[in-house]
Write a protein that holds these residues in place. Structure first.
Motif, PDB file in Angstrom:
ATOM      1  N   ILE A 132       0.778  -1.157   0.004  1.00  0.00           N
ATOM      2  CA  ILE A 132      -0.146  -0.124   0.042  1.00  0.00           C
ATOM      3  C   ILE A 132       0.930   1.227   0.014  1.00  0.00           C
ATOM      4  CG2 ILE A 132      -1.699   1.115   1.303  1.00  0.00           C
ATOM      5  CD1 ILE A 132      -3.017  -1.220   2.139  1.00  0.00           C
ATOM      6  N   GLY A 133       2.042   1.116   0.458  1.00  0.00           N
ATOM      7  CA  GLY A 133       2.986   2.359   0.725  1.00  0.00           C
ATOM      8  C   GLY A 133       2.888   3.355  -0.565  1.00  0.00           C
ATOM      9  N   LEU A 134       3.551   2.600  -1.760  1.00  0.00           N
ATOM     10  CA  LEU A 134       3.669   3.207  -2.956  1.00  0.00           C
ATOM     11  C   LEU A 134       2.419   3.795  -3.318  1.00  0.00           C
ATOM     12  CD1 LEU A 134       6.798   1.337  -4.436  1.00  0.00           C
ATOM     13  CD2 LEU A 134       6.740   3.674  -3.377  1.00  0.00           C
ATOM     14  N   ALA A 135       1.257   3.117  -3.234  1.00  0.00           N
ATOM     15  CA  ALA A 135       0.103   3.747  -3.955  1.00  0.00           C
ATOM     16  C   ALA A 135      -0.350   4.847  -2.944  1.00  0.00           C
ATOM     17  CB  ALA A 135      -0.829   2.561  -3.609  1.00  0.00           C
ATOM     18  N   LEU A 136       0.111   4.760  -1.815  1.00  0.00           N
ATOM     19  CA  LEU A 136      -0.116   5.949  -0.856  1.00  0.00           C
ATOM     20  C   LEU A 136       0.701   7.223  -1.262  1.00  0.00           C
ATOM     21  CD1 LEU A 136      -1.242   6.076   2.538  1.00  0.00           C
ATOM     22  CD2 LEU A 136       0.722   7.845   2.035  1.00  0.00           C
ATOM     23  N   VAL A 137       1.798   6.917  -1.572  1.00  0.00           N
ATOM     24  CA  VAL A 137       2.717   7.938  -2.150  1.00  0.00           C
ATOM     25  C   VAL A 137       2.203   8.509  -3.252  1.00  0.00           C
ATOM     26  CG1 VAL A 137       5.222   8.540  -3.200  1.00  0.00           C
ATOM     27  CG2 VAL A 137       4.983   6.911  -1.068  1.00  0.00           C
ATOM     28  N   ARG A 138       1.904   7.836  -4.435  1.00  0.00           N
ATOM     29  CA  ARG A 138       1.320   8.262  -5.762  1.00  0.00           C
ATOM     30  C   ARG A 138       0.143   9.104  -5.628  1.00  0.00           C
ATOM     31  NH1 ARG A 138      -2.924   6.546  -8.787  1.00  0.00           N
ATOM     32  NH2 ARG A 138      -3.118   4.712  -7.526  1.00  0.00           N
ATOM     33  N   LYS A 139      -1.008   8.665  -4.820  1.00  0.00           N
ATOM     34  CA  LYS A 139      -2.214   9.221  -4.556  1.00  0.00           C
ATOM     35  C   LYS A 139      -1.983  10.659  -3.935  1.00  0.00           C
ATOM     36  CE  LYS A 139      -5.847   8.143  -5.434  1.00  0.00           C
ATOM     37  NZ  LYS A 139      -6.616   8.427  -6.539  1.00  0.00           N
ATOM     38  N   ALA A 140      -1.220  10.624  -2.733  1.00  0.00           N
ATOM     39  CA  ALA A 140      -0.854  11.804  -2.214  1.00  0.00           C
ATOM     40  C   ALA A 140      -0.302  12.974  -3.097  1.00  0.00           C
ATOM     41  CB  ALA A 140      -0.091  11.902  -0.938  1.00  0.00           C
ATOM     42  N   ALA A 141       0.684  12.346  -3.921  1.00  0.00           N
ATOM     43  CA  ALA A 141       1.442  13.327  -4.912  1.00  0.00           C
ATOM     44  C   ALA A 141       0.414  14.016  -5.897  1.00  0.00           C
ATOM     45  CB  ALA A 141       2.470  12.854  -5.628  1.00  0.00           C
ATOM     46  N   GLU A 142      -0.639  13.058  -6.421  1.00  0.00           N
ATOM     47  CA  GLU A 142      -1.696  13.400  -7.263  1.00  0.00           C
ATOM     48  C   GLU A 142      -2.424  14.577  -6.637  1.00  0.00           C
ATOM     49  OE1 GLU A 142      -3.155   9.772  -8.615  1.00  0.00           O
ATOM     50  OE2 GLU A 142      -1.770   9.364 -10.085  1.00  0.00           O
ATOM     51  N   ARG A 143      -2.862  14.246  -5.313  1.00  0.00           N
ATOM     52  CA  ARG A 143      -3.905  15.180  -4.863  1.00  0.00           C
ATOM     53  C   ARG A 143      -3.124  16.427  -4.407  1.00  0.00           C
ATOM     54  NH1 ARG A 143      -7.083  13.657  -0.144  1.00  0.00           N
ATOM     55  NH2 ARG A 143      -8.004  15.630  -0.834  1.00  0.00           N
ATOM     56  N   MET A 144      -1.613  16.687  -4.501  1.00  0.00           N
ATOM     57  CA  MET A 144      -1.045  17.793  -4.483  1.00  0.00           C
ATOM     58  C   MET A 144      -0.737  18.609  -5.750  1.00  0.00           C
ATOM     59  SD  MET A 144       1.223  17.215  -1.085  1.00  0.00           S
ATOM     60  CE  MET A 144       1.969  15.541  -1.535  1.00  0.00           C
ATOM     61  N   GLY A 145      -1.365  17.918  -6.832  1.00  0.00           N
ATOM     62  CA  GLY A 145      -1.030  18.330  -8.296  1.00  0.00           C
ATOM     63  C   GLY A 145       0.616  17.601  -8.628  1.00  0.00           C
ATOM     64  N   GLY A 146       0.570  16.917  -8.024  1.00  0.00           N
ATOM     65  CA  GLY A 146       2.058  16.196  -8.463  1.00  0.00           C
ATOM     66  C   GLY A 146       1.890  14.661  -9.364  1.00  0.00           C
ATOM     67  N   ARG A 147       3.110  14.184  -9.417  1.00  0.00           N
ATOM     68  CA  ARG A 147       3.100  12.878  -9.768  1.00  0.00           C
ATOM     69  C   ARG A 147       4.411  12.149  -9.468  1.00  0.00           C
ATOM     70  NH1 ARG A 147       5.771  12.536 -15.669  1.00  0.00           N
ATOM     71  NH2 ARG A 147       6.980  14.525 -15.474  1.00  0.00           N
ATOM     72  N   VAL A 148       4.561  10.793  -9.778  1.00  0.00           N
ATOM     73  CA  VAL A 148       5.681   9.816  -8.983  1.00  0.00           C
ATOM     74  C   VAL A 148       6.004   9.102 -10.300  1.00  0.00           C
ATOM     75  CG1 VAL A 148       4.701  10.067  -6.906  1.00  0.00           C
ATOM     76  CG2 VAL A 148       4.107   8.266  -8.347  1.00  0.00           C
ATOM     77  N   GLY A 149       7.400   8.660 -10.161  1.00  0.00           N
ATOM     78  CA  GLY A 149       7.944   7.845 -11.008  1.00  0.00           C
ATOM     79  C   GLY A 149       9.107   6.667 -10.550  1.00  0.00           C
ATOM     80  N   VAL A 150       9.769   6.002 -11.015  1.00  0.00           N
ATOM     81  CA  VAL A 150      10.785   5.253 -10.714  1.00  0.00           C
ATOM     82  C   VAL A 150      11.803   4.833 -11.763  1.00  0.00           C
ATOM     83  CG1 VAL A 150       9.751   3.026 -10.598  1.00  0.00           C
ATOM     84  CG2 VAL A 150      11.493   3.274  -9.253  1.00  0.00           C
ATOM     85  N   GLU A 151      12.932   4.898 -11.578  1.00  0.00           N
ATOM     86  CA  GLU A 151      14.110   4.312 -12.587  1.00  0.00           C
ATOM     87  C   GLU A 151      14.667   3.257 -11.600  1.00  0.00           C
ATOM     88  OE1 GLU A 151      16.616   7.534 -13.557  1.00  0.00           O
ATOM     89  OE2 GLU A 151      15.074   8.511 -14.682  1.00  0.00           O
TER      90      GLU A 151
END
Length: 170
Positions: A132-151
């Motif tokens: 659930i942790g990274l799903a939470l990171v993505r959702k929180a970032a989106e709610r702040m107008g952001g996005r996430v990713g990984v390399e």
């Protein structure tokens, strides 16, 4: 099961809660977290913060959750016998700030890069977690107008990023 329920409740709260946005200093937030949690301190982990982490437009509580999950994963997902090392840096471009969390962990196969940010997806069954942790990171970032990713690549560590609006235009 208790951890799964707790994580699901945190995710649900993140999805529903009103987020008041404003300028947040990532360096200050991260330093406070590192000082407060022994697991983020030497000898358990070596975390290096770049001096220049620009302020972002976000929510302090949501960013605390994001950063905590990213740092926690970075120090958890390392091969046995390897001391966790994490470097946090930033790039600013076009009114956006990309915060990088680079680790020396086990890495993530390319086919998992998009799925790893979805609920109940885990990079490895060898380590404890709810997915659930990274799903939470993505959702929180989106709610702040952001996005996430990984390399990342197996055995090469990972470079997770959170991109948000800059608090101050460069």
């Amino acid at each position: 099961m208790d951890r799964l329920i707790t994580d699901a409740l945190v995710y649900s709260k993140t999805v529903r809660e009103e987020l008041m946005l404003g300028p947040v200093e990532p360096a200050s937030l991260l330093r406070g977290m590192i000082e407060s949690y022994p697991i983020f301190q030497s000898p358990q982990a070596q975390i290096e913060l770049d001096e220049a982490l620009p302020a972002v437009w976000g929510n302090e509580a949501a960013l605390t959750q994001c950063f905590s999950n990213l740092l926690g994963n970075a120090i958890k997902f390392v091969p046995r016998g390897r001391a966790p090392k994490v470097k946090v840096s930033a790039e600013q471009s076009g009114g956006r700030v990309r915060l990088w969390f680079e680790d020396n962990g086990i890495g993530i196969p390319q086919e998992m890069h998009a799925r790893i940010f979805m609920m109940f997806q885990r990079a490895s069954r060898e380590f404890e977690g709810t997915g659930i942790g990274l799903a939470l990171v993505r959702k929180a970032a989106e709610r702040m107008g952001g996005r996430v990713g990984v390399e990342s690549a197996p055995g090469q560590g990972s470079r997770f990023w959170v991109e948000l609006k800059a608090a101050v235009e460069s």
